[in-house]
Design an enzyme around this catalytic site. Structure first.
Site, PDB file in Angstrom:
ATOM      1  N   HIS A  72       0.818  -1.146   0.033  1.00 60.09           N
ATOM      2  CA  HIS A  72      -0.168  -0.229   0.192  1.00 60.09           C
ATOM      3  C   HIS A  72       0.873   1.224   0.056  1.00 60.09           C
ATOM      4  O   HIS A  72       1.545   1.588   0.869  1.00 60.09           O
ATOM      5  CB  HIS A  72      -0.983   0.070   1.207  1.00 60.09           C
ATOM      6  CG  HIS A  72      -2.008  -1.033   1.562  1.00 60.09           C
ATOM      7  ND1 HIS A  72      -3.136  -1.371   0.285  1.00 60.09           N
ATOM      8  CD2 HIS A  72      -1.933  -2.117   2.054  1.00 60.09           C
ATOM      9  CE1 HIS A  72      -3.694  -2.289   0.682  1.00 60.09           C
ATOM     10  NE2 HIS A  72      -3.275  -2.729   1.733  1.00 60.09           N
ATOM     11  N   VAL A  73       1.176   1.743  -1.283  1.00 57.33           N
ATOM     12  CA  VAL A  73       1.977   2.826  -1.255  1.00 57.33           C
ATOM     13  C   VAL A  73       1.716   3.765  -2.424  1.00 57.33           C
ATOM     14  O   VAL A  73       1.181   3.116  -3.604  1.00 57.33           O
ATOM     15  CB  VAL A  73       3.526   2.473  -1.090  1.00 57.33           C
ATOM     16  CG1 VAL A  73       3.766   1.909  -2.607  1.00 57.33           C
ATOM     17  CG2 VAL A  73       4.443   3.681  -1.209  1.00 57.33           C
TER      18      VAL A  73
END
Length: 407
Positions: A161-162
């Site tokens: 998640h980035v």
């Protein structure tokens, strides 16, 4: 006709002359033969010495010395190095560097479970980050992460998640990106109830996940949250999907046209495919077509009963729909999210048409028909084990990104 007989003296002279000539011939032949033998002997000894030295160098250096390779080139093709040298380097498929910067509550856990099976089957390196609550990075954090990603043995697929990372900005080879997004309101509702009540895996999971949440917040009615403009149900918290594609620039987190257009540009330039969760099977089929060395047979695995046994207790509990008026308010607040979502959906359907797949969705990309039976339009995926908490990120993150003058 006169006949002259040779005298005995003349015959003796002729015989002696022939004998001397034969003796000289034999001497020169024997001398010449001796010279040939010495040269051949020297060649043999030189060859043996060269072979011994070559073998010694080969063992000490782990391979044939340069001089032997030069001899090979001079003398022509040889099978020695081919048979005893290092193996030929592996021919990597293209692309061999893939990043899945998964968007929260958009079916990413389903895809990651599939990738774990596929990585073992197709022998690629799957690296899945355990960090779920840090999507925005400082300059040094970006550089460290990109360098770490670049050192993963290829072929690899990295998931986290980035928000989008621009590798070329730091003169590092840019990997190929893939992602999946979801109807923005559906994503918001799934996250809203999951944070409060978790899933069917255990009644206390949500208490462990959000221990700081008080009961009045946990049991806050979704309509009250929306209509009374609670922070969780208003901007900038609702501006969630676009930053994953816009990047690390601070302006990417400000709801507006700039962030949306930058996100669209990054999708066109850096993403091989961005699918929509409402048509997940078609997304998997396209991934299988575009990245067969990663996703071959993914659809058959996804449809197998054994796969669904892995996550049959992960559906969000106590989820219900807001009122029609609350949905209208949400839609207005999330207009930039829907602008981007409609763009992605159009691009996804265009890709399907190019490959020859007929789109199963008949909904117009420019009308808010999601307001009708919204919950039935999206197939619920396996829910995330951990959902990122944007509000818990460091306050100093804004200052850490001031160095960026453009995304």
């Amino acid at each position: 006709m006169k006949h002259y007989n040779s005298s005995p003296r003349l015959n003796n002279q002729i015989a002696n002359h022939s004998r001397e000539r034969n003796n000289r011939k034999g001497f020169w032949l024997s001398t010449l033969g001796l010279r040939f033998s010495l040269r051949d002997y020297a060649y043999c000894m030189a060859t043996l010495l060269l072979f011994c030295l070559g073998s010694l160098f080969y063992q000490l250096n782990g391979g044939p010395p340069k001089v032997l390779l030069e001899f090979r080139q001079y003398l022509g093709e040889s099978t020695f190095v081919d048979d005893h040298g290092p193996p030929a380097p592996r021919v990597l498929p293209f692309p061999s560097q893939v990043i899945y910067n998964r968007v929260g509550k958009c079916g990413s856990r389903t895809v990651v479970l599939l990738l774990r099976i596929l990585a073992e089957k197709h022998q690629f390196n799957l690296v899945s980050s355990d960090i779920h609550n840090k999507t925005r990075l400082t300059k040094h954090e970006q550089v460290d992460l990109m360098r770490n990603i670049s050192t993963i043995p290829q072929p690899f697929l990295y998931t986290r998640h980035v928000h989008f990372l621009n590798f070329t900005r730091f003169r590092i080879d840019q990997p190929v990106y893939i992602n999946i997004i979801r109807d923005p309101i559906n994503r918001f509702l799934s996250n809203y109830f999951f944070r409060r009540f978790g899933d069917w895996r255990g009644e206390q999971n949500h208490l462990i996940r959000t221990p700081q949440m008080k009961d009045d917040e946990r049991y806050l009615d979704i309509n009250v949250c929306i209509m009374e403009n609670y922070p969780e149900c208003s901007n900038p918290r609702l501006f969630y999907i676009v930053p994953y594609f816009c990047g690390q620039h601070p302006q990417c987190r400000e709801p507006g046209v700039w962030a949306v257009e930058r996100a669209k540009q990054n999708v066109v330039e850096n993403f091989l495919l961005v699918g929509i969760l409402e048509e997940l099977e078609d997304v998997l089929l396209l991934l299988e077509r575009l990245l067969p060395h990663y996703f071959s047979d993914v659809l058959s695995i996804y449809k197998s009963p054994a796969f669904w046994k892995m996550g049959n207790l992960t559906g969000t509990v106590k989820k219900h729909m807001p009122s029609f008026e609350a949905l209208q308010v949400l839609y207005q607040r999330m207009k930039y999210e829907y602008d981007f979502y409609n763009f992605i959906r159009d691009q996804f359907h265009l890709t399907k048409r190019k490959i020859g797949l007929k789109s199963t969705s008949q909904t117009s990309a420019h009308e808010p028909e999601f307001l009708r039976e919204l919950a039935l339009r999206t197939h619920e995926p396996l829910e995330e084990e951990d959902e990122e908490e944007e509000e818990e990120e460091d306050v100093g993150q804004e200052e850490g990104n001031i160095w960026l003058v453009q995304p």
